[in-house]
Each structure stands twice: as structure tokens, then as C-alpha cells.
Write an enzyme that holds these catalytic residues in place. Structure first.
Site, PDB file in Angstrom:
ATOM      1  CB  SER B   8      -0.966   0.002   1.196  1.00  0.00           C
ATOM      2  OG  SER B   8      -0.233  -0.034   2.384  1.00  0.00           O
ATOM      3  N   GLY B  10       5.045   3.056  -1.128  1.00  0.00           N
ATOM      4  CA  GLY B  10       6.399   2.917  -1.665  1.00  0.00           C
ATOM      5  C   GLY B  10       6.508   1.960  -2.839  1.00  0.00           C
ATOM      6  NE  ARG B  31       3.276  -1.516   9.685  1.00  0.00           N
ATOM      7  CZ  ARG B  31       4.393  -0.955  10.135  1.00  0.00           C
ATOM      8  NH1 ARG B  31       4.702  -1.047  11.401  1.00  0.00           N
ATOM      9  NH2 ARG B  31       5.200  -0.294   9.331  1.00  0.00           N
ATOM     10  CG  ASP B  44       2.826  -5.904  12.243  1.00  0.00           C
ATOM     11  OD1 ASP B  44       3.758  -6.162  11.459  1.00  0.00           O
ATOM     12  OD2 ASP B  44       2.988  -5.385  13.357  1.00  0.00           O
ATOM     13  CB  ALA B  72       6.367  -5.515   4.115  1.00  0.00           C
ATOM     14  N   GLY B  73       8.867  -3.275   4.210  1.00  0.00           N
ATOM     15  CA  GLY B  73      10.146  -2.988   4.848  1.00  0.00           C
ATOM     16  C   GLY B  73      10.201  -1.576   5.387  1.00  0.00           C
ATOM     17  CE1 TYR B 136      16.099  -1.078   4.648  1.00  0.00           C
ATOM     18  CE2 TYR B 136      18.023  -0.329   3.427  1.00  0.00           C
ATOM     19  CZ  TYR B 136      16.699  -0.729   3.449  1.00  0.00           C
ATOM     20  OH  TYR B 136      15.991  -0.791   2.285  1.00  0.00           O
ATOM     21  CE  LYS B 140      15.194  -4.471   3.076  1.00  0.00           C
ATOM     22  NZ  LYS B 140      13.917  -5.072   2.646  1.00  0.00           N
ATOM     23  CB  ILE B 169      13.569   3.776  -5.599  1.00  0.00           C
ATOM     24  CG1 ILE B 169      14.437   2.573  -6.002  1.00  0.00           C
ATOM     25  CG2 ILE B 169      12.404   3.992  -6.545  1.00  0.00           C
ATOM     26  CD1 ILE B 169      14.735   2.415  -7.448  1.00  0.00           C
TER      27      ILE B 169
END
Lengths: 91, 225
Positions: B8, B10, B31, B44, B72-73, B136, B140, B169
Site C-alpha cells: 500500500s 512505496g 498494516r 502486520d 514490506a520494509g 538496515y 537485508k 528510489i
């Protein structure tokens, strides 16, 4: 209720092989003729069956993965766990 | 049907919208609540039981899933020693554990279909070891390792598992990162330019194609490193 015979039928059906298996046969470990991918497919088949019986067979619990008391110890223990969850759902 | 987590906002939103435009049946999980009209579950991904309920709903309704795309991130720019514990936990929970949960829960739907695609999201920062993104990057890098192993485990079922690792991005994830920093990151890419979301949606589309059936266990750094 799931009988040993029905589970063995499910196993043979999923694996598409007439393997030599009885209620005491190990489903995991060195003495098992079922590999991990076969085990996943058996679990999915049981999940599908459980949904037709109104519940969802959970094969991802801590108990399922426990090495000592694993539900995959034998065809019998898997049958017992399936029926336990079925009875739990019916309560 | 294709599942897109984080669908929903990005990149996830860009991916799900692009797939819908290509005529795919897409269900998003995030979420946030989604406006009516699109198939969406508000959930979630760090909550295993909630995700399991989405799985059970889809499974009971007989939905056939052909691909799972885990977008999701969350991101956090901070030096390693000044990152608060709550931020560390939140980043690891969402990016790594949430992605693992989603793979664990939805992969069986692909196994039932005897084939499919899983695309997880990493970041180019893993490869370049970007200063200020240690937690982060750790989350990943975990996703990359998990994906490589999962690719091997799911290969017998004709399921491919790959990671797309974008550079900067223009999405909300870049909030708080200065233009200077972005320029520095981009200078590490082989193609030194800021990519548009379309660079990612095109890569997703490429990996979903039948011709990509033999690409698995890979991390595709968009723009090159």
C-alpha cells in the site's frame, strides 16, 4: 478421525510410490524413506483434508519441530496429533 | 493471484499497481487499510498468527497463488552505535523476521501449485556496505542469506526465489536522507543514476516471466555494483 491406514494411504498417494510403511515407521531421520520435501507435501495434504473437516491442521508448532517429541516421529504420532487437533477444534 | 506485502506504499504500491495494470490478480498485505476495490488484507507481517490467518483465508477460498513478492520494509539511517534498541528491533522484525514469516507461511501455497516465484527485497547498500545503515543492511543481508537457502529448498517444487536489491528510489524510505548522501550512494552503482520505481517494477515483471524459470538464489542489484 484419521486412521493409520488413511494416513499411510495419504503418504503413498502424495509420494506417488508404494513405499514400505507402517504406523511405527519413522517419518523423519536417517531411517525414514521420506525426504524433507516429501514431508512438506504430506503436511499440505493433511492440511487440505483438515480444511474439509472444518479446521486447519497446524504442522508448524514448536512441538512439530521438537526432536524428542516430534509429531513426525512416526506415522502413528502424526495420526495422533492430527486427531488431537481435530478433537480440539470440535470442543 | 500474486501476493504483494507492503503493497500500500512505496515500492510495494508501485509493484502492485504495475502488476494490476499488466492484468494480474493482485492481493496486497500491509498494516494500512486500503481503499475499497482492491483485494487487500490489513495485517502486520511481524505477527505470525495474523499472517497465518490471511493464509488460511486464501487457502480456504481456494485461491491459487503464482507468486509472492515481499516488499514490506522499513529503513533507518543511523550510525551503528547510536541506533536505539527499539529501532534495531523494529528494523530487524519488519525487514528480516517479517519477510521470513511471509515466506514460511505463503510458500506452501506455491508448493501446492507445483511452481511459482518468490521475490524478496534487499538493498544495494548490502553490497556497498553503506555507512550509516548498519542495522538496515544487517536485516537485508539476512534476507539475502535466507533467500539463497530457500531457493535450494524450493527448487524441487519449481519455485524460484530471488532478491531484488534496489539503490535509492524516490519513495518514503528515502525520507531523511540528504541529496548529498543519495548522490554518494548512486555513485557506487555501475549505472550511476537514481532509478525510478519503474526500474523495479520492470525487474519484478522480468522475474515473473516463464523465461526466468532458471534464475534462482540470485540477488539482482538494480543499476549494478
Amino acid at each position: 478421525m484419521l486412521s493409520h491406514e488413511e494416513l499411510i494411504h495419504v503418504i503413498k498417494d502424495v509420494l506417488e510410490e508404494d513405499i514400505d510403511i507402517n504406523p511405527q515407521s519413522s517419518l523423519i531421520g536417517g531411517s525414514s524413506s521420506i525426504d524433507s520435501m516429501g514431508l512438506v507435501q504430506i503436511c499440505l495434504a493433511l492440511e487440505e483434508r483438515s480444511q474439509s473437516e472444518g479446521f486447519s491442521f497446524d504442522w508448524t508448532s514448536e512441538k512439530a519441530m521438537s526432536s524428542l517429541n516430534s509429531i513426525f516421529k512416526s506415522a502413528e504420532t502424526l495420526t495422533i496429533e492430527y486427531n488431537r487437533q481435530l478433537m480440539e477444534h470440535k470442543k | 493471484m500474486i501476493i504483494v506485502t507492503g503493497g500500500s506504499s512505496g515500492l510495494g504500491k508501485a509493484v502492485s499497481e504495475d502488476l494490476r495494470q499488466r492484468g494480474e490478480d493482485v492481493v496486497t498485505i500491509s498494516r494500512r487499510n486500503q481503499p475499497e476495490g482492491n483485494a487487500h488484507f490489513s495485517c502486520d507481517i511481524t505477527n505470525y498468527q495474523s499472517l497465518k490467518e490471511v493464509y488460511l483465508h486464501l487457502s480456504k477460498s481456494g485461491s491459487k497463488i503464482s507468486a509472492l513478492i515481499n516488499c514490506a520494509g522499513i529503513a533507518s539511517m543511523n550510525l551503528a552505535i547510536t541506533t536505539p534498541p527499539s529501532v534495531t528491533e523494529s528494523v530487524i522484525n519488519t525487514n528480516l523476521i517479517g519477510t521470513i514469516f511471509s515466506n514460511q507461511i505463503f510458500a506452501p501455497m506455491l508448493i501446492k501449485n507445483k511452481g511459482g516465484r518468490i521475490i524478496n527485497f534487499s538493498t544495494i547498500a548490502v553490497h556497498i556496505g553503506l555507512k550509516g545503515e548498519s542495522v538496515y543492511v544487517a536485516s537485508k543481508a539476512g534476507v539475502e542469506g535466507f533467500s539463497r537457502v530457500l531457493a535450494k529448498e524450493l527448487a524441487p517444487f519449481n519455485i524460484t526465489v530471488n532478491c531484488i536489491a534496489p539503490g535509492p528510489i524516490k519513495t518514503n524510505l528515502l525520507k531523511g536522507i540528504s541529496d548529498d548522501q543519495i548522490t554518494k550512494i548512486v555513485s557506487n552503482q555501475t549505472i550511476s543514476k537514481i532509478m525510478q520505481p519503474s526500474a523495479i517494477t520492470e525487474m519484478v515483471s522480468l522475474l515473473l516471466r516463464e523465461e526466468s524459470r532458471n534464475i534462482t538464489g540470485e540477488v539482482i542489484n538494480v543499476g549494478g555494483v
